[in-house]
Write an enzyme that holds these catalytic residues in place. Structure first.
Site, short mmCIF file in Angstrom:
data_model
loop_
_atom_site.label_atom_id
_atom_site.label_comp_id
_atom_site.label_asym_id
_atom_site.label_seq_id
_atom_site.Cartn_x
_atom_site.Cartn_y
_atom_site.Cartn_z
N TYR A 17 40.27 44.32 40.60
CA TYR A 17 41.50 44.48 39.80
C TYR A 17 41.36 45.53 38.71
CZ TYR A 17 43.07 40.34 42.21
OH TYR A 17 43.44 39.47 43.19
N LYS A 29 30.22 35.90 46.92
CA LYS A 29 29.79 36.37 48.24
C LYS A 29 28.51 37.19 47.99
CE LYS A 29 30.69 36.81 52.66
NZ LYS A 29 30.56 35.68 53.60
N ASP A 61 41.77 34.57 42.65
CA ASP A 61 43.18 34.75 43.00
C ASP A 61 43.46 34.06 44.34
OD1 ASP A 61 45.75 35.63 43.20
OD2 ASP A 61 45.29 37.76 43.33
N ASP A 88 33.45 31.89 51.50
CA ASP A 88 34.00 31.51 52.81
C ASP A 88 33.75 30.03 53.11
OD1 ASP A 88 31.37 32.36 52.75
OD2 ASP A 88 31.43 33.48 54.63
#
Ligand code: NAI
Length: 332
Positions: A123, A170, A227, A203
């Site tokens: 972002y 991740k 988000d 995930d």
């Protein structure tokens, strides 16, 4: 009398803003609204979608209630929402996700708080077109911002009697950036031995949230995963129409629903105002009006207990009829 900035937004923004203001006024809150506009509608007149007067108003008043502002997809101006959070350094995005009485969902005991870093990651808007067939987006993660959001998550857990904080990344793939976020989370976790610290890949976290959400308590995430995962957690409690949010900084805070401007239902009196009403309850708590906040929350929940709800939850009530029912419950 306390002055609060009110950012009306667009799409369903004006409808839900009118609803929440009616509810807050009916509850007898002594609030003077400083109405501010932002987004596409102000560009022509003021040359920017986020004029300095909006930022000044929030800085001066210390708190704002905001409805969604549309961001053009793939072109046009940068997100007003992202800019507002960045300019005011509202570094913590807090999205509590808890079942609403009588709203039927797959799981009964969901009580998760998403703590999303709000100022960096993808972002930051650092994008570069290399050629017609290649574009780069830079993911920015700093130790300072990561430690700050981790501190926020653990302090929140401590103050709100939460038992566990899970850092979601991740870091197996983004070894340097998410690895740094994780490293910062670990170092902060060491200072809070009374809170269980857990790490999970994003995930796997999504799969676990869908299969067994009650195992999670506070989730700590960088901006992008936060988000996405907070929309997933909104789905667990009835969808975006009921998901509240807050952007909190050192000196001021902006309270807003998780959802966007919902152009597909804008202007049809179909929007569910619950998310912005719950966001306003948090705003009232933030400014010390906790009693009024609780009164509004009880009236809202009693409305659901009476089987009254909007179309997104399978009901037949319009935005205004639902709002009137909440106000009636305030008076009982
Ligand atoms: P969205 O959240 O506006 O809508 C997704 C779906 O949820 C739609 O089917 C919509 O009708 C439904 N929905 C959302 N809020 C609802 C409510 N209160 N009551 C009933 N149904 C509701 O997401 P979308 O379509 O991806 O984004 C639309 C615009 O909003 C985009 O320009 C996006 O950038 C902007 N946006 C703004 C945000 C903000 O101002 N903080 C946050 C998220 C998106």
């Amino acid at each position: 009398m306390r002055t609060i900035t009110l950012i009306q937004g667009d799409g369903i923004g004006p409808e839900i803003t009118e609803a929440v203001v009616k509810v807050i006024d009916a509850a007898g809150c002594d609030i003077d609204w400083d109405l501010q506009t932002a987004g596409a509608d102000v560009i022509e007149k003021e040359g920017t979608p986020l004029p300095e007067r909006v930022l000044d108003s929030v800085r001066k008043n210390g708190a704002a209630l905001k409805s969604p502002v549309t961001t053009p997809i793939g072109k046009g101006f940068r997100s007003v929402n992202v800019a507002l959070r960045k300019e005011l350094d509202l570094y913590a995005n807090l999205r509590p996700c808890c079942n609403i009485p009588s709203v039927k969902t797959r799981y009964d005991n969901v009580d998760i708080v998403v703590v999303r870093e709000n100022t960096e990651d993808l972002y930051a808007g650092v994008e570069e077109k290399i050629d017609d067939n290649t574009a780069h987006s830079i993911k920015i993660i700093t130790r300072q911002a990561s430690e700050r959001i981790a501190e926020f998550a653990f302090e929140y857990a401590l103050k709100n009697n939460r038992k566990q904080v899970s850092a979601v990344t991740k870091a197996n793939i983004c070894k340097l950036s998410d690895g740094l976020f994780l490293d910062a989370a670990r170092s902060v976790a060491e200072k809070y031995p009374q809170i269980q610290y857990r790490e999970i890949l994003v995930d796997n976290c999504c799969m676990q949230l869908v299969q067994n959400p009650c195992q999670f308590d506070v989730l700590l995430l960088p901006n992008l995963y936060g988000d996405i995962v907070s929309d997933l957690t909104a789905g667990l409690i009835g969808g975006l129409g009921v998901a509240q949010g807050a952007n909190i900084g050192k000196n001021c805070a902006v309270f807003e629903p998780v959802h966007g401007s919902a152009p597909d239902i804008a202007g049809q009196n179909k929007a569910n105002p619950t998310a912005i009403i719950l966001s306003a309850v948090e705003m009232l708590n933030y400014i010390g009006e906790t009693k009024k906040g609780l009164i509004i929350k009880n009236a809202l929940f009693n409305t659901f207990r009476q089987g009254i709800c909007t179309a997104d939850l399978g009901g037949t009530y319009s935005c205004t009829a639902f709002t009137d029912a909440v106000i009636k419950n305030l008076q009982e």
